[in-house]
Design an enzyme around this catalytic site. Structure first.
Site, PDB file in Angstrom:
ATOM      1  N   ASN A  93       0.820  -1.222   0.000  1.00 34.76           N
ATOM      2  CA  ASN A  93       0.000   0.000   0.000  1.00 34.76           C
ATOM      3  C   ASN A  93       0.848   1.264   0.000  1.00 34.76           C
ATOM      4  OD1 ASN A  93      -1.990  -1.870   0.173  1.00 34.76           O
ATOM      5  ND2 ASN A  93      -2.728  -1.293   2.202  1.00 34.76           N
ATOM      6  N   THR A 115     -17.738  36.244 -32.661  1.00 34.08           N
ATOM      7  CA  THR A 115     -18.383  35.726 -31.457  1.00 34.08           C
ATOM      8  C   THR A 115     -19.650  35.056 -31.963  1.00 34.08           C
ATOM      9  OG1 THR A 115     -19.673  37.720 -31.069  1.00 34.08           O
ATOM     10  CG2 THR A 115     -17.525  37.631 -29.990  1.00 34.08           C
ATOM     11  N   HIS A 116     -20.099  34.017 -31.282  1.00 30.01           N
ATOM     12  CA  HIS A 116     -21.235  33.215 -31.770  1.00 30.01           C
ATOM     13  C   HIS A 116     -20.964  32.698 -33.182  1.00 30.01           C
ATOM     14  CE1 HIS A 116     -23.563  35.103 -28.424  1.00 30.01           C
ATOM     15  NE2 HIS A 116     -22.795  36.134 -28.743  1.00 30.01           N
ATOM     16  N   SER A 150      -9.230   9.979 -48.475  1.00 33.62           N
ATOM     17  CA  SER A 150     -10.410   9.137 -48.332  1.00 33.62           C
ATOM     18  C   SER A 150     -10.202   7.862 -49.142  1.00 33.62           C
ATOM     19  CB  SER A 150     -11.643   9.884 -48.835  1.00 33.62           C
ATOM     20  OG  SER A 150     -12.632   8.968 -49.262  1.00 33.62           O
ATOM     21  N   LYS A 177     -10.378  13.985 -51.623  1.00 35.73           N
ATOM     22  CA  LYS A 177     -10.406  14.395 -50.215  1.00 35.73           C
ATOM     23  C   LYS A 177      -9.029  14.647 -49.622  1.00 35.73           C
ATOM     24  CE  LYS A 177     -13.342  15.110 -47.847  1.00 35.73           C
ATOM     25  NZ  LYS A 177     -14.261  14.345 -47.007  1.00 35.73           N
ATOM     26  N   ASN A 228      -8.218  15.434 -45.656  1.00 30.04           N
ATOM     27  CA  ASN A 228      -8.918  15.588 -44.377  1.00 30.04           C
ATOM     28  C   ASN A 228      -7.983  15.999 -43.239  1.00 30.04           C
ATOM     29  OD1 ASN A 228     -11.309  14.761 -45.610  1.00 30.04           O
ATOM     30  ND2 ASN A 228     -10.887  12.604 -45.190  1.00 30.04           N
ATOM     31  N   GLU A 284      -8.986  16.322 -35.853  1.00 30.00           N
ATOM     32  CA  GLU A 284     -10.186  15.605 -35.418  1.00 30.00           C
ATOM     33  C   GLU A 284      -9.842  14.592 -34.331  1.00 30.00           C
ATOM     34  OE1 GLU A 284     -12.162  14.089 -39.013  1.00 30.00           O
ATOM     35  OE2 GLU A 284     -11.139  15.727 -40.027  1.00 30.00           O
ATOM     36  N   TYR A 333      -7.046   1.526   2.481  1.00 32.49           N
ATOM     37  CA  TYR A 333      -6.846   0.957   1.152  1.00 32.49           C
ATOM     38  C   TYR A 333      -7.977  -0.006   0.805  1.00 32.49           C
ATOM     39  CZ  TYR A 333      -4.816  -1.446  -2.852  1.00 32.49           C
ATOM     40  OH  TYR A 333      -4.612  -1.961  -4.098  1.00 32.49           O
TER      41      TYR A 333
HETATM   42  N1  ARG Z   1      -1.414  -3.776  -7.088  1.00 36.60           N
HETATM   43  C1  ARG Z   1      -1.909  -3.036  -5.999  1.00 36.60           C
HETATM   44  C2  ARG Z   1      -2.389  -1.635  -6.454  1.00 36.60           C
HETATM   45  O1  ARG Z   1      -2.083  -1.272  -7.514  1.00 36.60           O
HETATM   46  C3  ARG Z   1      -0.869  -2.858  -4.965  1.00 36.60           C
HETATM   47  C4  ARG Z   1      -1.380  -2.732  -3.568  1.00 36.60           C
HETATM   48  C5  ARG Z   1      -2.006  -3.981  -3.139  1.00 36.60           C
HETATM   49  N2  ARG Z   1      -2.279  -3.942  -1.749  1.00 36.60           N
HETATM   50  C6  ARG Z   1      -3.016  -4.904  -1.157  1.00 36.60           C
HETATM   51  N3  ARG Z   1      -3.214  -4.789   0.059  1.00 36.60           N
HETATM   52  N4  ARG Z   1      -3.545  -5.868  -1.839  1.00 36.60           N
HETATM   53  O2  ARG Z   1      -3.088  -0.957  -5.759  1.00 36.60           O
END
Ligand code: ARG
Length: 470
Positions: free
Chosen positions: A109, A154-155, A276, A282, A284, A289, A316
């Site tokens: 985490n 404008t517009h 095209s 054409k 383009n 786009e 988490y």
């Molecule tokens: N692969 C996970 C992510 O991208 C990593 C963290 C995972 N943590 C856990 N407690 N499972 O978030």
């Protein structure tokens, strides 16, 4: 020994595996994960979990991992759930118990949150480079066309004369703010989560400030829960990307219009056009786009990232794993869009004669009203007098410039001949306020832009993990 052995005894279902495995996406974080592992190994050495030799061995093997991965000489295994487990598996295979110690006092985490912020810092640097390049491309035509007349709308209706330089400077002006937004976002991203553990903070006495400095952060995030649970740096980066891409897209739309023969203001080079499959004639403006289309995707990723956290209980949860794909896409797409605009504009041919041809005398109506004001008429009354005149002329199939000075004098006896001598050049010259369409003001902007570009070139770029690993 697999990751969850001891707790979970049967292999997961194939579907569960494909749902859970993020390696195909987050392998991109490998250089950052290696940097984080290196800093972590050193810290474990400092607090006595690793001996000196173990730290050296880990460092050496991390370099080998990166080199092998870059050479394509590295095979991932089915049990490599994500880039973090891959790194740990590699170190354990190569170094046995030393590798098995690397996850001491940390969690994926705080590891992923740290990797991701390092990526974000680099991504923002890259985007700043791209925006600066586009500003450099715009500089030339802004100066060259500081006095090239253009029918401002404008517009989407004829409004007042401006210049092509003034128009292009409007994009530059917006891009300068985008650049500032990128720089601001980078400042807030540069705070380090590492040492926050799974949620409550590492149970080992690691020095978070030293770790942060080692990794190139400006400081540490001050709360472990927030550090591993929030994704605001990703959301902010995507948001900044979306605004930048929306700017580029809006001008892309303008240039698509300008490439239609009814405007005919510009011609994109063959390098940025397509044909095209059916219609042989054409030509383009697909580049523009696609820029427009891609900006929609970037905007969508902002929603993806915001909805990941808006109802998520702390701290988490695996939902957060979806953050990488969304932000990688937002950043990659935005880089592409900015680079394409720079490339296409570097090659474009502007056609001032065609621009001049769409100016119409009615676009000088405001100027005439202004002259009446100068001669003492209250603006609202002047507006009405000119409006009636323009409407009458229109019925006769004419506009103010189709009239003779004598006719104008008869209609507006209070005005001198000089005031009645309407022309486009005088109109833009009188827009002489800071930021106005007067050529002198547009040139003033070029001087400011030059100063900005010089400062940018002189300050260079912050070094980054990916740069130093390259
Ligand atoms: N692969 C996970 C992510 O991208 C990593 C963290 C995972 N943590 C856990 N407690 N499972 O978030």
């Amino acid at each position: 020994m697999t990751l969850y052995e001891g707790r979970l005894n049967r292999p997961v279902s194939e579907l569960m595996d494909s749902l859970n495995r993020s390696l195909p996406v987050d392998i991109r974080l490998l250089p950052y994960d290696v940097a984080v592992n290196r800093a972590w190994a050193e810290e474990l050495g400092r607090i006595g979990v690793f001996g000196k030799e173990e730290v050296e061995n880990v460092t050496r093997e991390l370099d080998a991992l990166l080199a092998e991965a870059r050479a394509g000489a590295f095979d991932t295994l089915p049990e490599d759930e994500d880039v973090h487990t891959l790194t740990e598996r590699f170190l354990t295979e190569r170094l046995g118990d030393t590798g098995a110690k690397i996850h001491t006092g940390r969690s994926r985490n705080d590891q992923v949150a740290t990797d991701f912020r390092l990526y974000i810092m680099d991504a923002l640097n890259g985007l700043m480079d791209d925006v600066a390049t586009l500003l450099g491309v715009l500089r030339g035509p802004i100066e060259t066309h500081a006095a090239t007349l253009l029918a401002g709308t404008t517009h989407l209706q004829p409004a007042q004369p401006i210049t092509l330089g003034h128009f292009l400077a409007s994009l530059a002006s917006a891009l300068l703010r985008d650049f500032d937004r990128l720089a601001d976002a980078r400042g807030r991203a540069a705070l380090c989560p590492l040492g926050s553990g799974a949620l409550a903070g590492s149970g080992f006495k690691v020095d978070r400030v030293r770790l942060a400095r080692e990794l190139g952060f400006d400081g540490v995030l001050p709360n472990s829960l927030d550090a591993i649970a929030d994704r605001d740096a990703a959301q902010e980066t995507a948001g900044v990307c979306a605004i930048l891409a929306a700017h580029i897209s809006r001008y892309a739309e303008q240039f698509v219009l300008w490439s239609h023969p009814s405007f005919g203001y510009l011609r994109f080079s063959d390098r940025w056009s397509t044909g095209s499959s059916m219609m042989p004639q054409k030509r383009n403006p697909d580049a523009m786009e696609l820029v427009r289309g891609k900006a929609s995707r970037v905007a969508g990723q902002v929603t993806t990232l915001l909805s990941l956290t808006k109802g998520l209980p702390l701290s988490y949860a695996k939902d957060l794993q979806e953050d990488k794909q969304a932000l990688f896409d937002a950043v990659d797409t935005t880089c592409l869009v900015v680079q394409v605009m720079a490339g296409a504009l570097a090659d474009v041919e502007f056609l001032p004669d065609r621009m001049a041809r769409t100016l119409t005398g009615d676009m000088l109506a405001t100027d005439l009203a202004d002259r009446l004001v100068e001669a003492g008429t209250p603006f609202r009354a002047a507006h009405g007098e000119v409006a009636r005149w323009v409407a009458e002329l229109e019925k006769a199939g004419k506009n103010p410039l189709d009239t003779t000075l004598k006719e104008r004098k008869k209609r507006f006896p209070n005005l001198s001949e000089k005031a009645l001598a309407l022309d486009y050049e005088t109109s833009i010259r009188r827009r002489d306020v800071e930021g106005g369409a007067a050529p002198s003001r547009v040139r003033e902007f070029v001087i400011k832009l030059d100063r900005w570009l010089e400062n940018r070139a002189a300050s260079g770029n912050d070094s980054s993990v990916s740069d130093s690993e390259k």
